[in-house]
Design a protein around this motif. Structure first.
Motif, PDB file in Angstrom:
ATOM      1  N   UNK A 128      73.275  54.291   6.436  1.00  0.00           N
ATOM      2  CA  UNK A 128      72.225  53.657   7.217  1.00  0.00           C
ATOM      3  C   UNK A 128      70.863  54.248   6.901  1.00  0.00           C
ATOM      4  N   UNK A 129      69.826  53.394   6.982  1.00  0.00           N
ATOM      5  CA  UNK A 129      68.452  53.852   6.896  1.00  0.00           C
ATOM      6  C   UNK A 129      67.873  54.206   8.241  1.00  0.00           C
ATOM      7  N   UNK A 130      68.681  54.112   9.292  1.00  0.00           N
ATOM      8  CA  UNK A 130      68.285  54.555  10.625  1.00  0.00           C
ATOM      9  C   UNK A 130      68.705  56.005  10.818  1.00  0.00           C
ATOM     10  N   UNK A 131      67.984  56.703  11.664  1.00  0.00           N
ATOM     11  CA  UNK A 131      68.406  58.044  12.048  1.00  0.00           C
ATOM     12  C   UNK A 131      67.998  58.283  13.501  1.00  0.00           C
ATOM     13  N   UNK A 132      68.925  58.815  14.292  1.00  0.00           N
ATOM     14  CA  UNK A 132      68.582  59.253  15.642  1.00  0.00           C
ATOM     15  C   UNK A 132      68.965  60.720  15.768  1.00  0.00           C
ATOM     16  N   UNK A 133      68.229  61.446  16.589  1.00  0.00           N
ATOM     17  CA  UNK A 133      68.419  62.883  16.625  1.00  0.00           C
ATOM     18  C   UNK A 133      67.926  63.431  17.948  1.00  0.00           C
ATOM     19  N   UNK A 134      68.495  64.547  18.333  1.00  0.00           N
ATOM     20  CA  UNK A 134      67.984  65.298  19.484  1.00  0.00           C
ATOM     21  C   UNK A 134      68.275  66.777  19.307  1.00  0.00           C
ATOM     22  N   UNK A 135      67.394  67.583  19.825  1.00  0.00           N
ATOM     23  CA  UNK A 135      67.586  69.027  19.832  1.00  0.00           C
ATOM     24  C   UNK A 135      67.170  69.540  21.203  1.00  0.00           C
ATOM     25  N   UNK A 136      67.763  70.635  21.604  1.00  0.00           N
ATOM     26  CA  UNK A 136      67.520  71.190  22.933  1.00  0.00           C
ATOM     27  C   UNK A 136      66.992  72.607  22.794  1.00  0.00           C
ATOM     28  N   UNK A 137      65.854  72.867  23.417  1.00  0.00           N
ATOM     29  CA  UNK A 137      65.315  74.217  23.526  1.00  0.00           C
ATOM     30  C   UNK A 137      65.375  74.628  24.999  1.00  0.00           C
ATOM     31  N   UNK A 138      64.829  75.789  25.301  1.00  0.00           N
ATOM     32  CA  UNK A 138      64.928  76.296  26.675  1.00  0.00           C
ATOM     33  C   UNK A 138      64.246  75.395  27.688  1.00  0.00           C
ATOM     34  N   UNK A 139      63.106  74.841  27.296  1.00  0.00           N
ATOM     35  CA  UNK A 139      62.312  74.087  28.274  1.00  0.00           C
ATOM     36  C   UNK A 139      62.001  72.666  27.840  1.00  0.00           C
ATOM     37  N   UNK A 167      67.855  49.423   3.069  1.00  0.00           N
ATOM     38  CA  UNK A 167      69.246  49.686   3.409  1.00  0.00           C
ATOM     39  C   UNK A 167      69.856  50.607   2.367  1.00  0.00           C
ATOM     40  N   UNK A 168      71.044  51.076   2.687  1.00  0.00           N
ATOM     41  CA  UNK A 168      71.887  51.828   1.769  1.00  0.00           C
ATOM     42  C   UNK A 168      71.259  53.149   1.343  1.00  0.00           C
TER      43      UNK A 168
END
Length: 387
Positions: A194-205, A217-218
């Motif tokens: 996929x040419x899509x990307x979703x992401x998350x990261x967690x810090x203290x605050x 695509x591709x």
């Protein structure tokens, strides 16, 4: 010469390709279809050879065996020399007259070329077979060699593709625990990657939450998406507007070389207050579901990366997730799940409200995308628990 060392090395490389037990791949099926039509033969195969067995990647008839002893095969001869091996009449050639294919299948003609990998190691063959003896001209040999080179490229592409697929799959965000919130998402590629990307990261605050969509695509789009994700992660400690401004020059340069652009929603949640600060660079597919049943579509005010005017600052936005609120961010492929208009985003929100769980909602998205979408589909959810 097919020595013990070459057979061992061949077996190791075939194992590394990891495609022997996979279902028939269209990239190989297409080649053998063309070969059968071009040479007007009954059978054509793409085979891999390890130390003791021949494995065909392209069975020609239902129920056909896909593996057999190497010493029973015609292609054992092909692996022993660099050029084409042509046997106009297999019953008249002492090398092949006693092979099972002649006696049990009536194969009377064989032509094959070796498939080599770096180091000129023959790991397989592209071959033709027929039930009548026939001649094979120098022009035929040249055409078969060309098809063999195409097959080698398909093998190499498959190896690179499989490695890329592993990398892309590894980029999917891992589940995180943020007290009072739920983060989840799904990406359904239109092709293999996929040419899509979703992401998350967690810090203290803070929680950084991102969705980007690369035009295209591709593999090219997937590589650009992976690079954008990595760049934003490097600046995860910055406010969204500063992070996007930091990655924009180099990212736009990469996108420009690929004649592409990227829409990006990049945000930062402060869990204690529910405040979400964000930059929306040409994305505009963000739905804020309020606990009271109303909803608002947040539209973009900036152009995508790769199209944004140089030197023009990105504009920051903000919203507050009150208890019971949910934020849905989708790629434009998600519009294929409805009538193709922005109203589809509201319909997706209603589907989430009716779903028994976020997981059930995302499974619905996956099923609809597999059936209806003509583009990569990504949907990510950031929800605040009700009090």
């Amino acid at each position: 010469m097919d020595t013990d060392d070459s057979r061992s090395a061949r077996a190791a490389l075939v194992a590394a390709l990891d495609i022997v037990d996979a279902p028939p791949a269209e990239r190989f099926e297409r080649i053998v279809r063309i070969a059968r039509d071009l040479f007007d033969v009954r059978f054509s195969y793409v085979n891999l050879l390890d130390d003791t067995l021949l494995h065909t990647l392209t069975p020609n008839v239902p129920g056909e065996a896909v593996a057999g002893p190497l010493e029973w095969s015609f292609c054992q001869l092909t692996a022993q020399r660099p050029g084409p091996t042509v046997i106009p009449d297999t019953a008249a050639d002492p090398r092949t007259a006693d092979l099972p294919g002649v006696a049990s299948r009536g194969i009377r003609f064989y032509a094959g070329v070796p498939l080599t990998m770096p180091g000129d190691l023959a790991i397989g063959s592209l071959c033709l077979m027929d039930v009548e003896p026939r001649e094979f001209s120098p022009q035929d040999e040249a055409a078969l060699i060309d098809l063999g080179r195409w097959t080698e490229q398909a093998l190499a592409k498959g190896l690179h593709h499989d490695r890329l697929l592993e990398v892309v799959e590894a980029l999917a965000p891992q589940p995180v625990h943020v007290p009072g919130y739920r983060l989840a998402g799904i990406s359904v590629p239109y092709g293999d990657v996929s040419g899509d990307v979703h992401d998350w990261t967690v810090a203290d605050d803070a929680v950084t939450f991102t969705l980007a969509d690369i035009m295209g695509k591709e593999q090219p789009a997937a590589l650009l998406a992976a690079g954008l994700r990595a760049a934003l992660r490097q600046h995860g400690d910055l406010d969204p507007v500063d992070a996007v401004a930091a990655v924009e020059p180099r990212t736009s340069e990469d996108l420009g070389r690929a004649s592409a652009f990227a829409t990006v929603f990049h945000s930062r949640l402060t869990p204690s207050t529910g405040r979400v600060d964000f930059v929306d660079a040409g994305h505009g597919l963000v739905l804020h579901l309020h606990a009271d049943g109303t909803s608002v579509i947040r539209r973009s005010r900036d152009l995508p990366l790769g199209l944004h005017p140089e030197g023009v600052p990105f504009r920051s936005g903000s919203l507050v997730l009150e208890p019971g609120d949910t934020l849905i961010v989708a790629s434009d492929g998600a519009l294929d799940l409805g009538d193709g208009t922005i109203d589809t985003l509201t319909d997706i929100g209603q589907t989430l409200r009716r779903a028994p769980s976020t997981e059930a909602f995302l499974e619905t998205v996956r099923l609809r995308a597999a059936e209806h979408a003509e583009d990569d589909v990504t949907v990510a959810v950031l929800a605040r628990d009700a009090d």
